[in-house]
Design a protein around this motif. Structure first.
Motif, PDB file in Angstrom:
ATOM      1  N   SER A  45       0.842  -1.185   0.000  1.00 21.75           N
ATOM      2  CA  SER A  45       0.000   0.000   0.000  1.00 21.75           C
ATOM      3  C   SER A  45       0.880   1.239   0.000  1.00 21.75           C
ATOM      4  CB  SER A  45      -0.918   0.003   1.224  1.00 21.75           C
ATOM      5  OG  SER A  45      -0.144  -0.100   2.396  1.00 21.75           O
ATOM      6  N   LEU A  46       0.283   2.348  -0.376  1.00 18.67           N
ATOM      7  CA  LEU A  46       0.994   3.618  -0.412  1.00 18.67           C
ATOM      8  C   LEU A  46       0.641   4.412   0.836  1.00 18.67           C
ATOM      9  CD1 LEU A  46       0.319   4.534  -4.139  1.00 18.67           C
ATOM     10  CD2 LEU A  46       2.350   3.469  -3.177  1.00 18.67           C
ATOM     11  N   ASP A  47       1.649   4.833   1.553  1.00 16.96           N
ATOM     12  CA  ASP A  47       1.443   5.594   2.778  1.00 16.96           C
ATOM     13  C   ASP A  47       2.452   6.723   2.837  1.00 16.96           C
ATOM     14  OD1 ASP A  47      -0.527   3.831   4.211  1.00 16.96           O
ATOM     15  OD2 ASP A  47       1.110   2.402   4.006  1.00 16.96           O
ATOM     16  N   TYR A  48       2.121   7.777   3.569  1.00 23.95           N
ATOM     17  CA  TYR A  48       3.090   8.813   3.880  1.00 23.95           C
ATOM     18  C   TYR A  48       4.024   8.270   4.943  1.00 23.95           C
ATOM     19  CZ  TYR A  48       0.107  12.100   1.383  1.00 23.95           C
ATOM     20  OH  TYR A  48      -0.620  12.735   0.437  1.00 23.95           O
ATOM     21  N   THR A  49       5.317   8.558   4.802  1.00 24.41           N
ATOM     22  CA  THR A  49       6.279   8.003   5.753  1.00 24.41           C
ATOM     23  C   THR A  49       5.991   8.441   7.180  1.00 24.41           C
ATOM     24  OG1 THR A  49       7.817   9.816   5.283  1.00 24.41           O
ATOM     25  CG2 THR A  49       8.136   7.770   4.067  1.00 24.41           C
ATOM     26  N   GLN A  54       8.233   3.067  11.528  1.00 21.45           N
ATOM     27  CA  GLN A  54       9.385   2.548  10.806  1.00 21.45           C
ATOM     28  C   GLN A  54       9.728   1.164  11.359  1.00 21.45           C
ATOM     29  OE1 GLN A  54      12.642   5.251  10.664  1.00 21.45           O
ATOM     30  NE2 GLN A  54      14.004   3.827   9.648  1.00 21.45           N
ATOM     31  N   LEU A  55       9.856   0.175  10.466  1.00 21.86           N
ATOM     32  CA  LEU A  55      10.106  -1.199  10.888  1.00 21.86           C
ATOM     33  C   LEU A  55      11.573  -1.588  10.781  1.00 21.86           C
ATOM     34  CD1 LEU A  55       7.032  -2.891   9.190  1.00 21.86           C
ATOM     35  CD2 LEU A  55       7.273  -2.170  11.565  1.00 21.86           C
ATOM     36  N   ALA A  56      12.348  -0.845  10.024  1.00 19.75           N
ATOM     37  CA  ALA A  56      13.753  -1.203   9.826  1.00 19.75           C
ATOM     38  C   ALA A  56      14.558   0.071   9.675  1.00 19.75           C
ATOM     39  CB  ALA A  56      13.881  -2.076   8.598  1.00 19.75           C
ATOM     40  N   SER A  70      15.311  11.655   3.742  1.00 20.24           N
ATOM     41  CA  SER A  70      16.164  12.805   4.070  1.00 20.24           C
ATOM     42  C   SER A  70      15.376  13.937   4.704  1.00 20.24           C
ATOM     43  CB  SER A  70      16.860  13.300   2.799  1.00 20.24           C
ATOM     44  OG  SER A  70      15.909  13.718   1.850  1.00 20.24           O
ATOM     45  N   VAL A  71      14.047  13.939   4.548  1.00 22.63           N
ATOM     46  CA  VAL A  71      13.232  15.017   5.122  1.00 22.63           C
ATOM     47  C   VAL A  71      13.276  14.943   6.658  1.00 22.63           C
ATOM     48  CG1 VAL A  71      10.878  15.902   5.328  1.00 22.63           C
ATOM     49  CG2 VAL A  71      11.721  15.085   3.129  1.00 22.63           C
ATOM     50  N   ARG A  72      13.271  13.728   7.198  1.00 25.41           N
ATOM     51  CA  ARG A  72      13.295  13.587   8.659  1.00 25.41           C
ATOM     52  C   ARG A  72      14.738  13.508   9.182  1.00 25.41           C
ATOM     53  NH1 ARG A  72       9.323   8.859  10.212  1.00 25.41           N
ATOM     54  NH2 ARG A  72      10.397   7.837   8.532  1.00 25.41           N
ATOM     55  N   GLY A  73      15.706  13.670   8.294  1.00 20.03           N
ATOM     56  CA  GLY A  73      17.097  13.686   8.735  1.00 20.03           C
ATOM     57  C   GLY A  73      17.642  12.317   9.095  1.00 20.03           C
TER      58      GLY A  73
END
Length: 74
Positions: A45-49, A54-56, A70-73
């Motif tokens: 499915s498509l989701d916003y990060t 986060q699983l990994a 890179s947006v969340r650094g």
């Protein structure tokens, strides 16, 4: 279906002549053939990060490669 422009086939099929009905049927078959020919290398499915946990160490996969956000650094 309420959001798609046009007229439902059920409203216009009765007045159509047999050759016209055949053309409609053939057009629908061509579309279905195109849809069935599409293959996907992945499924999901498509989701916003930001909306998923986060699983990994990676955020998502693009073209088979792990991509970091890179947006969340990260």
């Amino acid at each position: 279906m309420d959001k798609i422009e046009g007229v439902p086939l059920s409203q216009v099929r009765n007045p159509l002549k047999l050759p016209q009905k055949l053309q409609v049927l053939l057009a629908m078959m061509r579309l279905q053939k195109q849809w069935l020919s599409v293959s996907f290398s992945h499924h999901g499915s498509l989701d916003y990060t930001g909306d998923v946990q986060q699983l990994a160490d990676i955020d998502y996969v693009k073209d088979g490669k792990a991509i970091r956000d890179s947006v969340r650094g990260i």
